[in-house]
Design a protein around this motif. Structure first.
Motif, mmCIF file in Angstrom:
data_model
loop_
_atom_site.group_PDB
_atom_site.id
_atom_site.type_symbol
_atom_site.label_atom_id
_atom_site.label_comp_id
_atom_site.label_asym_id
_atom_site.label_seq_id
_atom_site.Cartn_x
_atom_site.Cartn_y
_atom_site.Cartn_z
ATOM 1 N N TYR A 49 -15.808 65.239 65.188
ATOM 2 C CA TYR A 49 -16.528 65.552 66.420
ATOM 3 C C TYR A 49 -17.432 64.375 66.711
ATOM 4 O O TYR A 49 -18.387 64.140 65.965
ATOM 5 C CB TYR A 49 -17.345 66.826 66.260
ATOM 6 C CG TYR A 49 -16.506 68.052 66.329
ATOM 7 C CD1 TYR A 49 -16.430 68.797 67.504
ATOM 8 C CD2 TYR A 49 -15.733 68.451 65.236
ATOM 9 C CE1 TYR A 49 -15.631 69.922 67.586
ATOM 10 C CE2 TYR A 49 -14.926 69.573 65.312
ATOM 11 C CZ TYR A 49 -14.882 70.312 66.482
ATOM 12 O OH TYR A 49 -14.084 71.415 66.561
ATOM 13 N N PRO A 50 -17.122 63.626 67.760
ATOM 14 C CA PRO A 50 -17.920 62.432 68.069
ATOM 15 C C PRO A 50 -19.406 62.743 68.126
ATOM 16 O O PRO A 50 -19.809 63.783 68.631
ATOM 17 C CB PRO A 50 -17.384 61.984 69.430
ATOM 18 C CG PRO A 50 -16.534 63.081 69.932
ATOM 19 C CD PRO A 50 -16.089 63.866 68.754
ATOM 20 N N ASN A 51 -20.188 61.861 67.628
ATOM 21 C CA ASN A 51 -21.631 62.025 67.577
ATOM 22 C C ASN A 51 -22.266 61.652 68.920
ATOM 23 O O ASN A 51 -22.376 60.488 69.276
ATOM 24 C CB ASN A 51 -22.186 61.136 66.471
ATOM 25 C CG ASN A 51 -23.660 61.346 66.265
ATOM 26 O OD1 ASN A 51 -24.368 61.717 67.196
ATOM 27 N ND2 ASN A 51 -24.120 61.125 65.048
ATOM 28 N N ALA A 52 -22.675 62.722 69.633
ATOM 29 C CA ALA A 52 -23.233 62.502 70.968
ATOM 30 C C ALA A 52 -24.547 61.733 70.905
ATOM 31 O O ALA A 52 -24.956 61.097 71.874
ATOM 32 C CB ALA A 52 -23.432 63.839 71.676
ATOM 33 N N ILE A 53 -25.215 61.809 69.783
ATOM 34 C CA ILE A 53 -26.491 61.109 69.629
ATOM 35 C C ILE A 53 -26.252 59.599 69.693
ATOM 36 O O ILE A 53 -26.920 58.880 70.436
ATOM 37 C CB ILE A 53 -27.133 61.459 68.268
ATOM 38 C CG1 ILE A 53 -27.463 62.951 68.201
ATOM 39 C CG2 ILE A 53 -28.378 60.630 68.027
ATOM 40 C CD1 ILE A 53 -28.482 63.396 69.199
ATOM 41 N N ALA A 54 -25.269 59.170 68.935
ATOM 42 C CA ALA A 54 -24.949 57.751 68.925
ATOM 43 C C ALA A 54 -24.511 57.304 70.319
ATOM 44 O O ALA A 54 -24.897 56.250 70.812
ATOM 45 C CB ALA A 54 -23.853 57.467 67.917
ATOM 46 N N ARG A 55 -23.731 58.142 70.933
ATOM 47 C CA ARG A 55 -23.239 57.830 72.267
ATOM 48 C C ARG A 55 -24.411 57.716 73.237
ATOM 49 O O ARG A 55 -24.474 56.802 74.063
ATOM 50 C CB ARG A 55 -22.275 58.937 72.698
ATOM 51 C CG ARG A 55 -21.563 58.667 73.975
ATOM 52 C CD ARG A 55 -20.573 59.768 74.272
ATOM 53 N NE ARG A 55 -19.305 59.598 73.591
ATOM 54 C CZ ARG A 55 -18.395 60.558 73.481
ATOM 55 N NH1 ARG A 55 -18.648 61.760 73.958
ATOM 56 N NH2 ARG A 55 -17.252 60.316 72.883
ATOM 57 N N SER A 56 -25.331 58.662 73.116
ATOM 58 C CA SER A 56 -26.498 58.656 74.003
ATOM 59 C C SER A 56 -27.310 57.384 73.836
ATOM 60 O O SER A 56 -27.841 56.839 74.799
ATOM 61 C CB SER A 56 -27.411 59.840 73.699
ATOM 62 O OG SER A 56 -26.822 61.041 74.098
ATOM 63 N N LEU A 57 -27.412 56.956 72.617
ATOM 64 C CA LEU A 57 -28.222 55.776 72.347
ATOM 65 C C LEU A 57 -27.670 54.580 73.120
ATOM 66 O O LEU A 57 -28.417 53.766 73.641
ATOM 67 C CB LEU A 57 -28.212 55.467 70.842
ATOM 68 C CG LEU A 57 -29.199 54.398 70.390
ATOM 69 C CD1 LEU A 57 -30.614 54.813 70.782
ATOM 70 C CD2 LEU A 57 -29.115 54.178 68.891
ATOM 71 N N MET A 90 -20.272 64.563 56.986
ATOM 72 C CA MET A 90 -19.883 64.532 58.410
ATOM 73 C C MET A 90 -18.930 63.357 58.655
ATOM 74 O O MET A 90 -19.240 62.221 58.314
ATOM 75 C CB MET A 90 -21.153 64.341 59.240
ATOM 76 C CG MET A 90 -20.931 64.538 60.720
ATOM 77 S SD MET A 90 -21.428 66.168 61.337
ATOM 78 C CE MET A 90 -19.941 67.148 61.068
ATOM 79 N N VAL A 91 -17.811 63.653 59.227
ATOM 80 C CA VAL A 91 -16.820 62.602 59.453
ATOM 81 C C VAL A 91 -17.173 61.751 60.673
ATOM 82 O O VAL A 91 -17.570 62.269 61.704
ATOM 83 C CB VAL A 91 -15.373 63.178 59.530
ATOM 84 C CG1 VAL A 91 -15.399 64.654 59.735
ATOM 85 C CG2 VAL A 91 -14.552 62.497 60.581
#
Lengths: 329, 329
Positions: B47-55, B1-2
């Motif tokens: 594709y930006p990682n929404a999980i990281a963003r959410s954190l 995953m990039v």
DNA sequence: CTGAAAGCGCTTACAG
DNA sequence: CTGAAAGCGCTTACAG
């Protein structure tokens, strides 16, 4: 919001220990310590942050479910099947109604990817072959199970043999003495509808009946298209049309309504058979081909869970249908 | 995953810059730099990682939707309303069928909390008053909107006036000349069912008719309970019962089926009126009280989005119902 | 306008 | 059995 740090402080241990105490499988923690931690957890009302956990594990324990339209009675039971199985395997389901729109499908696929859902179940005609989506599946970014016929190769799927089921239903009509049978189709892009149409044709041909152009009436799986289909019938009666094979129930209920309004009796004047055997067909006395929708959903989710667990799964799983004869033919 | 790192390396900038270039609102980045970044993003398929963003943001942009049972035709349109509005406001919906089980409700609430969903919409009788759930809502851990009557105070809700709507429907029957009217109820725990029952009683009382015990038949909102209700009728006919007020459509369709099987004609021998006006009532010609289900869902989600945006919202929003007279009375 | 660094809340290899 | 530390992939205040 209370975090693992708060718990650690309260219990007088390190956050590593809290983490270990909470992940039961790890029995490398002293019983008394675990007690202390558990007590702190309860006392503080700590709910571990699944987001943080996901970031580490690269798993969200969520799957996406793409359906066409939840208000079409075909889908609710699929959703139920998926969700029940998901729950059993520890997954949570994100629902997406795409209304057969490629745009919406694409959009949701993108969201699913960004939210890092573990997998996706796609229900029906959603996957129109198309560069970007193709990539999505080809790159195997997300484990995928299709309910219906996948338009992209190499995708796991659970299906029903629509061709055979339709053929059987039509043969039944023919064996009842019908020779002039109309069919109301689903939308053109739907492979399901297409298979049902081919089954209809095959049944007729088998008995030496040439399916006429005018017998094939374009529908779209919606009530109205069934209700209006009657306007395109080449006449009703012994020398005209004596039966209709509706490619889903909703449209069948539509024709029945229209037929009755014009004074026709069913099945005396004309027989009707539907497809799907969704909710309420029984209350309408509608004969139909029963599709095991709940099981389609359940099986799809089970397969997806297997895939995610790294197990081998056959590419195609086929579930049986059943012709159910009630009062309309 | 990039990841963002890969993009940064590829574009020869820092990850901070990539982040800024991608969050459009931030125009503190040189156009050429943005170009470089965007190019890298496309090239690498990032594709930006929404999980990281959410954190980081402490927002998941997901909401939970708790319903009783998606295969009950009352719910699909609510779900649709919720989802359409959710999509509009940038939210994604996690679906939970709880089958009126307190256990399942609790379990889902826990999962929602751990997954840090931004809010939750609860549909119908899910919230049984109970210590733990009470806490859940009292602590205001998650913004909540209830569709129906909240059993916990201070919760936002969108409702329909079931009492008045039921009363109107029954008054209509009385004005048609009916004096002996049976009602088939919903489950006892359901406040909705209870309001409808009270409306029924109020209408009768208003016209000086004392509602008899035997006229109130316990149902559970399922088809079967409607179909079987006839066994508890105190007889049918001018001096017995001439109308039935079914507290939902599914049961109404059940009684109608049973009534017809025993040779009764509707509305000649007996009138029937349903409630909800869900899918297919039209095809059955069933008179019913139309509940704006789609709008209930849509409005609930709109309110939830408002709440999450920090806006003020009235505690209770009431949507209008409409009595629809068709062929069964 | 851009980069280095801290931080979001967890988990887990590494020491001890 | 337990703790300090690095890391998951982002965002954003802080400097420059």
């Amino acid at each position: 919001m209370v975090t693992i740090k708060d718990v650690a402080k309260y219990a007088n241990v390190s956050i590593a220990t809290v983490s270990r105490a909470l992940n039961k499988d790890d029995n490398k923690v002293k019983p008394e310590t675990r007690e202390k931690v558990l007590h702190a957890v309860k006392e503080l009302g700590f709910y571990p942050n699944a987001i943080a956990r996901s970031l580490h594990h690269k798993k969200t324990k969520m799957i996406g479910l793409i359906i066409q339209d939840i208000s079409n009675p075909y889908y609710p039971r699929i959703v139920r099947g998926v969700e029940d199985a998901a729950q059993k395997h520890g997954y949570t389901v994100v629902l997406a109604n795409v209304y057969r729109s490629r745009q919406r499908t694409q959009n949701y696929l993108k969201i699913f990817r960004e939210k890092r859902l573990d997998g996706v179940i796609i229900c029906g005609g959603g996957i129109v072959k198309n560069a970007e989506q193709d990539n999505f599946f080809k790159e195997n970014i997300m484990s995928t199970v299709v309910i219906g016929k996948p338009l992209v190769d190499d995708l796991h799927s659970v299906q029903v043999n629509n061709f055979l089921a339709a053929k059987d239903a039509c043969e039944y009509l023919i064996n009842c003495g019908h020779k002039k049978i109309v069919t109301i189709t689903g939308p053109k892009e739907s492979t399901t509808a297409n298979d049902r149409l081919e089954g209809y044709k095959a049944a007729l041909m088998k008995y030496g009946i040439e399916p006429k152009e005018e017998w094939i009436i374009q529908g779209d799986f919606q009530y109205e298209s069934g209700y209006n289909a009657i306007d395109y019938f080449p006449g009703i009666g012994k020398d005209k049309i004596t039966a209709v094979f509706s490619q889903n129930d909703v449209m069948a209920i539509g024709v029945i309504k229209a037929l009755r309004e014009r004074g026709f009796e069913i099945p005396k004047d004309i027989s009707v058979i539907g497809f799907d055997d969704t909710l309420f067909t029984a209350s309408h006395g509608l004969s139909s081909v029963a599709v095991p929708v709940y099981d389609l959903g359940k099986t799809a989710m089970t397969i997806l869970a297997d895939l995610l667990a790294g197990n081998d799964v056959p590419l195609i799983t086929t579930l049986p249908t059943k012709l159910i004869i009630r009062e309309t033919c």
